[in-house]
Design a protein around this motif. Sequence first.
Motif, short mmCIF file in Angstrom:
data_model
loop_
_atom_site.label_atom_id
_atom_site.label_comp_id
_atom_site.label_asym_id
_atom_site.label_seq_id
_atom_site.Cartn_x
_atom_site.Cartn_y
_atom_site.Cartn_z
N ILE A 1 0.85 -1.20 0.00
CA ILE A 1 0.00 0.00 0.00
C ILE A 1 0.88 1.25 0.00
O ILE A 1 0.62 2.21 -0.73
CB ILE A 1 -0.95 0.01 1.22
CG1 ILE A 1 -2.06 -1.04 1.02
CG2 ILE A 1 -1.57 1.39 1.40
CD1 ILE A 1 -2.98 -1.18 2.21
N VAL A 2 1.93 1.23 0.82
CA VAL A 2 2.86 2.36 0.84
C VAL A 2 3.53 2.53 -0.52
O VAL A 2 3.66 3.64 -1.03
CB VAL A 2 3.93 2.17 1.94
CG1 VAL A 2 5.01 3.25 1.84
CG2 VAL A 2 3.28 2.21 3.32
N ALA A 3 3.95 1.41 -1.13
CA ALA A 3 4.59 1.45 -2.45
C ALA A 3 3.63 2.02 -3.49
O ALA A 3 4.02 2.86 -4.32
CB ALA A 3 5.05 0.06 -2.85
N PHE A 4 2.39 1.56 -3.45
CA PHE A 4 1.38 2.04 -4.39
C PHE A 4 1.14 3.54 -4.21
O PHE A 4 1.11 4.30 -5.19
CB PHE A 4 0.08 1.26 -4.20
CG PHE A 4 -1.05 1.73 -5.06
CD1 PHE A 4 -1.15 1.32 -6.38
CD2 PHE A 4 -2.01 2.59 -4.56
CE1 PHE A 4 -2.19 1.77 -7.18
CE2 PHE A 4 -3.05 3.05 -5.35
CZ PHE A 4 -3.15 2.63 -6.66
N CYS A 5 0.97 3.96 -2.98
CA CYS A 5 0.71 5.39 -2.70
C CYS A 5 1.92 6.25 -3.08
O CYS A 5 1.76 7.38 -3.57
CB CYS A 5 0.36 5.59 -1.23
SG CYS A 5 -1.22 4.86 -0.75
N PHE A 6 3.12 5.72 -2.86
CA PHE A 6 4.33 6.44 -3.25
C PHE A 6 4.35 6.66 -4.76
O PHE A 6 4.64 7.77 -5.24
CB PHE A 6 5.56 5.63 -2.82
CG PHE A 6 6.88 6.26 -3.22
CD1 PHE A 6 7.46 7.24 -2.42
CD2 PHE A 6 7.53 5.87 -4.38
CE1 PHE A 6 8.67 7.82 -2.79
CE2 PHE A 6 8.73 6.45 -4.75
CZ PHE A 6 9.31 7.43 -3.95
#
Length: 274
Positions: free
Chosen positions: A145-150
């Motif tokens: 999720i963090v990777a996607f949002c980044f």
Amino acid sequence: MKKSIFKRFMKALMMEIREHRSTFLVYSVLRLAVIAVGVLQFFNGNYENVFLCILTLILFMVPSFIQLTFKVELPTTLEIIILLFIFAAEILGEIDDYYLLFPFWDTMLHTMNGFLAAAIGFSLVNLLNDSEKIQFELSPIFVVIVAFCFSMTIGVVWEFFEFSMDQLFGMDTQKDTIIHAINSVSLSADGSMTTFKDISQVIVDGTVLPISGYLDIGLIDTMQDLMVNFIGAAVFSVFGFFYIKYKGKINLVNHFIPTKKSKERDYLEQVINE
């Protein structure tokens, strides 16, 4: 003293660039191609394109600079893709007008950008997750999720940049789209919805525009860019989830995940200790 530090850093940077034979070969070929284009543009008087060539040469060194300063190891596949991405965007896209010649060019690059940005965001969190100094363990779903949002944040910031260039400097980075139907409440006296269909001609201040439809000034282009960025980020996030779940056993993902640099390949430390 400062000059000595700079020389040492540049020596370590060149060692980093030459570390992988295949990456160095791609780097060398692309660098020669950019220099040739830059010389040609200089003699043609296209000095703005000369600046783009210089900028491209600087960007080519960014992957090695990141590896050197942040002590991470970029997989050869990822590093080569980044170099090709920079060349495709700056030289082929801007100077050779591939954005105009091939309508899919911009879409392809934005999709790739979404994928690569997700890989970078994933790596940042994954390296932190594996750090010996920080004792906590993040779930696979949280990391992706963090990777996607980044990745999506990078995409949005880039669209901010394009919008700013168009508004402040009169450029056209957010490419226009010809459409044949519009729905608007601004085109009626009472604020009700007004629909125009089968638009074939637009007149501005008495001048007939040389297009067969209405001109959308950048909105559709921006949304398409963000959508394909979303797709690229989502694809990598799925791979990243299973990469963590199965503890790095998915070979495909290993080609895109930076790892912590070993002491044997810490060239900056080696040069400093000489």
